[in-house]
Motif scaffolding. Structure first.
Motif, PDB file in Angstrom:
ATOM      1  N   VAL B 125       0.860  -1.184   0.000  1.00 40.17           N
ATOM      2  CA  VAL B 125       0.000   0.000   0.000  1.00 40.17           C
ATOM      3  C   VAL B 125       0.896   1.233   0.000  1.00 40.17           C
ATOM      4  O   VAL B 125       1.735   1.393   0.881  1.00 40.17           O
ATOM      5  N   THR B 126       0.739   2.089  -1.004  1.00 38.11           N
ATOM      6  CA  THR B 126       1.440   3.376  -1.018  1.00 38.11           C
ATOM      7  C   THR B 126       0.402   4.462  -1.210  1.00 38.11           C
ATOM      8  O   THR B 126       0.000   4.786  -2.325  1.00 38.11           O
ATOM      9  N   GLY B 127      -0.076   4.967  -0.089  1.00 37.52           N
ATOM     10  CA  GLY B 127      -1.028   6.077  -0.113  1.00 37.52           C
ATOM     11  C   GLY B 127      -0.419   7.209   0.692  1.00 37.52           C
ATOM     12  O   GLY B 127       0.717   7.588   0.455  1.00 37.52           O
ATOM     13  N   CYS B 131       3.171   0.548   3.436  1.00 35.84           N
ATOM     14  CA  CYS B 131       3.421  -0.698   4.153  1.00 35.84           C
ATOM     15  C   CYS B 131       3.210  -1.864   3.216  1.00 35.84           C
ATOM     16  O   CYS B 131       2.736  -1.694   2.091  1.00 35.84           O
ATOM     17  N   GLY B 132       3.580  -3.050   3.680  1.00 36.65           N
ATOM     18  CA  GLY B 132       3.431  -4.244   2.863  1.00 36.65           C
ATOM     19  C   GLY B 132       2.951  -5.406   3.713  1.00 36.65           C
ATOM     20  O   GLY B 132       3.200  -5.447   4.921  1.00 36.65           O
ATOM     21  N   ILE B 133       2.240  -6.339   3.077  1.00 32.14           N
ATOM     22  CA  ILE B 133       1.744  -7.513   3.797  1.00 32.14           C
ATOM     23  C   ILE B 133       1.712  -8.703   2.849  1.00 32.14           C
ATOM     24  O   ILE B 133       1.443  -8.548   1.655  1.00 32.14           O
ATOM     25  N   ALA B 134       2.018  -9.867   3.378  1.00 24.48           N
ATOM     26  CA  ALA B 134       1.840 -11.113   2.634  1.00 24.48           C
ATOM     27  C   ALA B 134       1.051 -12.061   3.513  1.00 24.48           C
ATOM     28  O   ALA B 134       1.323 -12.176   4.713  1.00 24.48           O
ATOM     29  N   THR B 141       2.770 -11.842   7.113  1.00 20.05           N
ATOM     30  CA  THR B 141       3.991 -11.052   7.297  1.00 20.05           C
ATOM     31  C   THR B 141       3.655  -9.604   7.000  1.00 20.05           C
ATOM     32  O   THR B 141       3.155  -9.300   5.916  1.00 20.05           O
ATOM     33  N   THR B 142       3.916  -8.695   7.957  1.00 20.76           N
ATOM     34  CA  THR B 142       3.724  -7.277   7.654  1.00 20.76           C
ATOM     35  C   THR B 142       5.059  -6.557   7.782  1.00 20.76           C
ATOM     36  O   THR B 142       5.868  -6.858   8.661  1.00 20.76           O
ATOM     37  N   LEU B 143       5.273  -5.598   6.884  1.00 23.91           N
ATOM     38  CA  LEU B 143       6.522  -4.821   6.859  1.00 23.91           C
ATOM     39  C   LEU B 143       6.161  -3.346   6.742  1.00 23.91           C
ATOM     40  O   LEU B 143       5.242  -2.984   6.015  1.00 23.91           O
ATOM     41  N   GLY B 144       6.930  -2.508   7.430  1.00 23.26           N
ATOM     42  CA  GLY B 144       6.670  -1.066   7.363  1.00 23.26           C
ATOM     43  C   GLY B 144       5.405  -0.701   8.093  1.00 23.26           C
ATOM     44  O   GLY B 144       4.972  -1.412   9.007  1.00 23.26           O
ATOM     45  N   GLY B 145       4.813   0.425   7.688  1.00 21.98           N
ATOM     46  CA  GLY B 145       3.588   0.876   8.344  1.00 21.98           C
ATOM     47  C   GLY B 145       3.842   1.505   9.697  1.00 21.98           C
ATOM     48  O   GLY B 145       2.985   1.445  10.577  1.00 21.98           O
ATOM     49  N   GLY B 147       4.359   4.707  10.348  1.00 24.86           N
ATOM     50  CA  GLY B 147       3.851   6.067  10.509  1.00 24.86           C
ATOM     51  C   GLY B 147       4.795   7.130   9.978  1.00 24.86           C
ATOM     52  O   GLY B 147       5.960   6.883   9.674  1.00 24.86           O
ATOM     53  N   PHE B 148       4.265   8.339   9.892  1.00 28.54           N
ATOM     54  CA  PHE B 148       4.938   9.459   9.236  1.00 28.54           C
ATOM     55  C   PHE B 148       6.277   9.808   9.887  1.00 28.54           C
ATOM     56  O   PHE B 148       7.282  10.006   9.201  1.00 28.54           O
ATOM     57  N   ALA B 149       6.301   9.874  11.221  1.00 31.90           N
ATOM     58  CA  ALA B 149       7.508  10.366  11.907  1.00 31.90           C
ATOM     59  C   ALA B 149       8.625   9.344  11.929  1.00 31.90           C
ATOM     60  O   ALA B 149       9.792   9.701  12.064  1.00 31.90           O
ATOM     61  N   THR B 150       8.285   8.067  11.784  1.00 31.10           N
ATOM     62  CA  THR B 150       9.307   7.037  11.996  1.00 31.10           C
ATOM     63  C   THR B 150       9.448   6.052  10.841  1.00 31.10           C
ATOM     64  O   THR B 150      10.259   5.135  10.927  1.00 31.10           O
ATOM     65  N   GLY B 151       8.661   6.220   9.788  1.00 29.61           N
ATOM     66  CA  GLY B 151       8.752   5.262   8.693  1.00 29.61           C
ATOM     67  C   GLY B 151       8.035   5.765   7.454  1.00 29.61           C
ATOM     68  O   GLY B 151       8.190   6.915   7.073  1.00 29.61           O
ATOM     69  N   ASP B 152       7.229   4.872   6.842  1.00 29.22           N
ATOM     70  CA  ASP B 152       6.392   5.232   5.695  1.00 29.22           C
ATOM     71  C   ASP B 152       7.190   5.741   4.502  1.00 29.22           C
ATOM     72  O   ASP B 152       6.704   6.578   3.728  1.00 29.22           O
ATOM     73  N   THR B 153       8.401   5.221   4.342  1.00 33.20           N
ATOM     74  CA  THR B 153       9.224   5.617   3.197  1.00 33.20           C
ATOM     75  C   THR B 153       8.467   5.389   1.890  1.00 33.20           C
ATOM     76  O   THR B 153       7.775   4.391   1.740  1.00 33.20           O
TER      77      THR B 153
END
Lengths: 299, 299
Positions: B125-127, B131-134, B141-145, B147-153
């Motif tokens: 999801v890139t909105g 983040c990513g999920i499988a 498996t979830t990756l990223g997500g 939030g704005f201050a610490t991630g969400d590249t």
């Protein structure tokens, strides 16, 4: 009633994001009293800023053994966080202050004046935020100081946030391993990337700034990610310094909580130009009040 | 009263940071009614989320021509923003919901289920965030997500914030010139870096995300800074994609407001693996409710 034995009294007010310190000084330069109260960032919380100013000045009057009535005789200079933003400046300018005179400038400008004891010079501040100022021959140049979300490169909050971003990518195995991840887990007393995000996502910059010392520690232990973050930050400060030095300031200082650990990372030509600050930031507001009042009396 | 002619009714609730959409569907798969209300991010505002859920479901019941009493007969599946954080999940789990059953999962998991029509697969999801999920053979498996201050590249908010940071450095002549500065001035209707900082410093991620399209526009006009930001973002998405593909998902999709413009920047091996999402995200919550309820009935 003249509470000051015919002598003018000045009060310097140094208001920042965490506290507001007021210092009463006589025209002859003697410190008469000091008082400290809560935060005074006029953009973050205006009502609280006014309360902090009044409380810290009242405490300084009390500390000086004077009567509270003398507040109306004080010539006040105030360096306040948030005054660099136009709505912050407008709000405080409209305030019906209780002083004889009330001169306002940014906390950054006061830091510059105090670092050079009222004379021309330049200053880089690297604390929770980062910015630079040069005051030379009546011309003031300010650079940076745009805040956590949009600037403040190489500040404590920036260094901390970079460390968190790299660490969480590393936890996802999407970036090289770094000792910063465990250091941040330990610092926050958590054990998962989501728990880190949960604590930090809406945290104020000061909470990120507390992570910055870990980055220097891990770099000293040979962590390449930590070293890379500091190097990137130092490059920005080098560029900021050279830009300020173009203004030919007679003196140049770096102050703030990050300055000591950042100094060794700066280029030698920048290091060589740096001199210690001559006075504490709260003295800047007093120099400013004296300057402005003497201009008024001459004018 | 059985409002559904002996047939079970499911409601899928898709609650995000900007709106909450509910869809009522019959066991045979017919959409009976839909309703939309305000935000439902249980971490940002829990009371508002509850109100949004109840309002959107009530509107969907009304749209279906049913009586409000039937709420207690609905088997609800809800994908809600903020449920990935433990205190968000705990808060909504304690809620005394008015439904027959209430199954909760993250909006990300629902997006994954809907993209592959209830089957195994992976989603990026890139909105506003990223983040990513499988979901493969019962393992999620979830990756990223984070939030704005610490991630969400590479999210819209990240792209926008990078553009602002580069532009303000450029305004200080501390970074190469970029067309992004004028584009951002025009977008915000201001003409100074401090005015940009003033608007954006406490702005929510969605405000930064609105700047992201300008970055793609300026890159198309040959701006190297804009191109560099997108390339850095695309590298992260490439890495995220490859990590998810290690889980051998039978299908793989990329959704969200940024996905269309980001697609051409991804590496070819990643592009080739991507298929369109099969259903809208609100269907995910319905698939989830059906799955969970059938497990219950079998169990």
């Amino acid at each position: 009633m003249n509470p000051v034995d015919q002598e003018l009294l000045y009060v310097g007010i140094d208001g920042g994001g965490s506290k507001c310190k007021s210092t009463i000084i006589s025209a002859s330069g003697h410190i008469r009293g000091v008082g400290t109260a809560g935060p005074a960032n006029v953009v973050r919380n205006f009502e609280q800023s006014i309360a902090s100013i009044l409380e810290s000045v009242s405490l300084a009057i009390e500390d000086a053994g004077l009567d509270l009535d003398c507040m109306s005789e004080l010539i006040a200079g105030a360096g306040l966080a948030g005054v660099n933003l136009s709505h912050g400046h407008a709000a405080i300018s409209r305030w019906k202050h209780p002083f004889k005179k009330f001169y306002i400038a940014t906390d950054l400008y006061m830091a510059c004046i105090s670092a050079h004891a009222g004379k021309d010079g330049a200053v880089i501040v690297t604390g929770t935020g980062s910015c630079g100022i040069a005051s030379v021959n009546g011309t003031i140049t300010t650079l940076g100081g745009y805040g956590f979300a949009t600037g403040d490169t190489s500040s404590g909050a920036w260094v901390g946030a970079q460390a968190v971003r790299h660490s969480l990518k590393s936890a996802d195995d999407l970036a090289p391993k770094t000792r910063l991840l465990d250091a941040i887990y330990q610092h926050l007393n958590v054990d998962s990337p989501l728990a880190v995000a949960e604590i930090l996502n809406d945290a104020p910059p000061s909470v990120f700034a507390k992570i910055a010392p870990l980055v220097f520690d891990m770099s000293e232990q040979g962590d390449d990610i930590a070293t890379g973050i500091i190097q990137t930050g130092a490059e920005y400060i080098n560029a900021l310094a050279r830009k300020l030095l173009e203004k030919k300031p007679p003196r140049f200082s770096m102050i703030g909580g990050m300055s000591e650990r950042l100094f060794p990372w700066l280029d030698h030509d920048v290091q060589e130009k740096l001199s210690p600050a001559m006075e504490q930031p709260e003295m800047g507001a007093i120099y400013f009040a004296k300057q402005q009042y003497s201009l008024l009396c001459k004018g």
